[in-house]
Design an enzyme around this catalytic site. Structure first.
Site, PDB file in Angstrom:
ATOM      1  N   THR A   1       0.831  -1.211   0.000  1.00 32.07           N
ATOM      2  CA  THR A   1       0.000   0.000   0.000  1.00 32.07           C
ATOM      3  C   THR A   1       0.861   1.254   0.000  1.00 32.07           C
ATOM      4  OG1 THR A   1      -1.782  -1.149   1.119  1.00 32.07           O
ATOM      5  CG2 THR A   1      -1.762   1.228   1.352  1.00 32.07           C
TER       6      THR A   1
ATOM      7  N   SER B   1       1.363  -7.614  -0.991  1.00 26.73           N
ATOM      8  CA  SER B   1       2.076  -8.617  -0.182  1.00 26.73           C
ATOM      9  C   SER B   1       1.187  -9.787   0.222  1.00 26.73           C
ATOM     10  CB  SER B   1       2.743  -7.983   1.037  1.00 26.73           C
ATOM     11  OG  SER B   1       1.841  -7.818   2.100  1.00 26.73           O
TER      12      SER B   1
ATOM     13  N   THR C   1       1.739  -4.243   4.268  1.00 32.69           N
ATOM     14  CA  THR C   1       1.551  -4.533   5.695  1.00 32.69           C
ATOM     15  C   THR C   1       1.029  -5.955   5.930  1.00 32.69           C
ATOM     16  OG1 THR C   1      -0.732  -3.713   5.714  1.00 32.69           O
ATOM     17  CG2 THR C   1       1.010  -2.117   6.256  1.00 32.69           C
ATOM     18  N   ASP C   2       0.368  -6.531   4.913  1.00 35.90           N
ATOM     19  CA  ASP C   2      -0.388  -7.760   5.180  1.00 35.90           C
ATOM     20  C   ASP C   2       0.478  -8.954   5.576  1.00 35.90           C
ATOM     21  OD1 ASP C   2      -2.770  -6.498   4.862  1.00 35.90           O
ATOM     22  OD2 ASP C   2      -3.188  -7.254   2.850  1.00 35.90           O
TER      23      ASP C   2
HETATM   24  C1  SIN Z   1      -0.131  -5.297   0.940  1.00 32.80           C
HETATM   25  O1  SIN Z   1       0.095  -5.916   1.978  1.00 32.80           O
HETATM   26  O2  SIN Z   1       0.634  -5.327  -0.041  1.00 32.80           O
HETATM   27  C2  SIN Z   1      -1.385  -4.496   0.793  1.00 32.80           C
HETATM   28  C3  SIN Z   1      -1.899  -3.994   2.080  1.00 32.80           C
HETATM   29  C4  SIN Z   1      -0.978  -3.011   2.763  1.00 32.80           C
HETATM   30  O3  SIN Z   1       0.169  -2.793   2.411  1.00 32.80           O
HETATM   31  O4  SIN Z   1      -1.487  -2.408   3.748  1.00 32.80           O
END
Ligand code: SIN
Length: 306
Positions: free
Chosen positions: A10, A56, A89-90
């Site tokens: 993100t 991710s 973050t995922d």
């Molecule tokens: C991801 O994990 O690539 C998408 C979600 C995020 O980064 O918050």
């Protein structure tokens, strides 16, 4: 010199409107665009490289291998003080833990991310990236770390606890290592010891890494998924147990069948915080690790057994 590696997420996401915090395309931007959004970094000695531009949630072992190899390459350069990795973050806690186990981080390896896309009215990515570079430059810093919302969290303690809030991460019972206040680093505890104990896995092609799955224990659970893991020829299973790592009797029976078939079975806790206290019980416990970190640990342990 700081090296910034980008892998998507993100933090590099773009949405159709500044109001949109969901429905964006993760990993749309390359590392040069991420750095351009942080004016105070202009003129600093930074080298940038885009390793991947992915969401991710699609993270895979081949990308982990590529990231670990690039991180190790840059850390070995005398002129590099530290590496920053932008990421989604995922699966941040999984990648951070994988890097901790495969990279002897005698210099800082700082992962950062964002909950809001780069196009948001108030994105969290630029500040997080600025803070991550500051930590990577800090004299004496070392280990695999995450920097989010001004907090510095050791890779093994990191867990994502919220799916939408900007403040989405927790450091578990260990707490944060430190924080950045007005750009000043305040350290509460010593930097983590470099690890890298499972680096040997990088000598093997990712397609041949041990296959380990996570199975959730819950009310009314059937043994079907654990039995399917055996039938599919997996090498190990982590049971995400209830409470302090307790496991439904049906899954325990299936775990016995799996062990007889040659799989290694561990248990973790599906609770967000606390892990499994005590190592008694019918199935080996993964301690403080989250189920997804335990999956990485078991995969790497099986790989190191050859
Ligand atoms: C991801 O994990 O690539 C998408 C979600 C995020 O980064 O918050």
């Amino acid at each position: 010199m700081i090296v910034v590696l980008a892998s998507g997420g993100t933090i590099a996401g773009t949405a159709a409107s500044a109001a949109a915090h969901t429905g964006y395309r993760a990993g749309a931007l390359g590392v040069a665009e991420l750095l351009a959004a942080v004016p105070p970094l202009a003129g600093q000695a930074i080298e940038a490289e885009t390793v991947a531009q992915m969401d991710s949630c699609d993270m895979d072992h081949a990308t982990w291998a590529a990231l670990a190899i690039r991180v190790r390459f840059h850390l070995a350069r005398a002129e590099v003080a530290g590496v920053v990795l932008t990421h989604g973050t995922d699966t941040l806690e999984e990648t951070a833990f994988f890097l901790q186990r495969t990279v002897a981080a005698v210099k800082p390896v700082v992962l950062t991310a964002a909950m809001r896309p780069a196009t948001a009215l108030s994105p969290d990515g630029p500040q997080n990236l600025f803070d991550a570079v500051s930590v990577a430059r800090a004299p004496g810093a070392r280990g695999v770390l995450a920097v989010l919302g001004g907090r510095i969290i050791g890779a093994g303690d990191l867990r994502k606890v919220h799916g939408y809030r900007v403040d989405a991460f927790d450091a578990g019972d260990a707490g944060a290592l430190g924080l950045l206040a007005d750009g000043e680093l305040q350290l509460h505890r010593a930097w983590p010891e470099p690890d890298g104990r499972a680096a040997v896995v990088l000598d093997r092609p990712p397609q041949s890494w041990p296959r380990v799955a996570v199975v959730l224990s819950h009310a009314g659970v059937e043994a079907t998924l654990l039995d399917a893991a055996v039938a599919a020829g997996l090498d190990g299973v982590v049971i995400a147990g209830t409470g302090n790592g307790t496991v439904h009797a049906r899954l325990l029976e299936a775990a016995r069948r799996a062990e007889l078939a040659g799989l290694t079975v561990w248990r973790a806790s599906r609770c967000w915080l606390g892990g499994v206290v005590g190592d008694g019980g019918p199935v080996p416990a993964a301690g403080a690790l989250t189920p997804v970190q335990a999956r990485v640990a078991l995969m790497l342990e099986l790989a190191s057994r050859g």
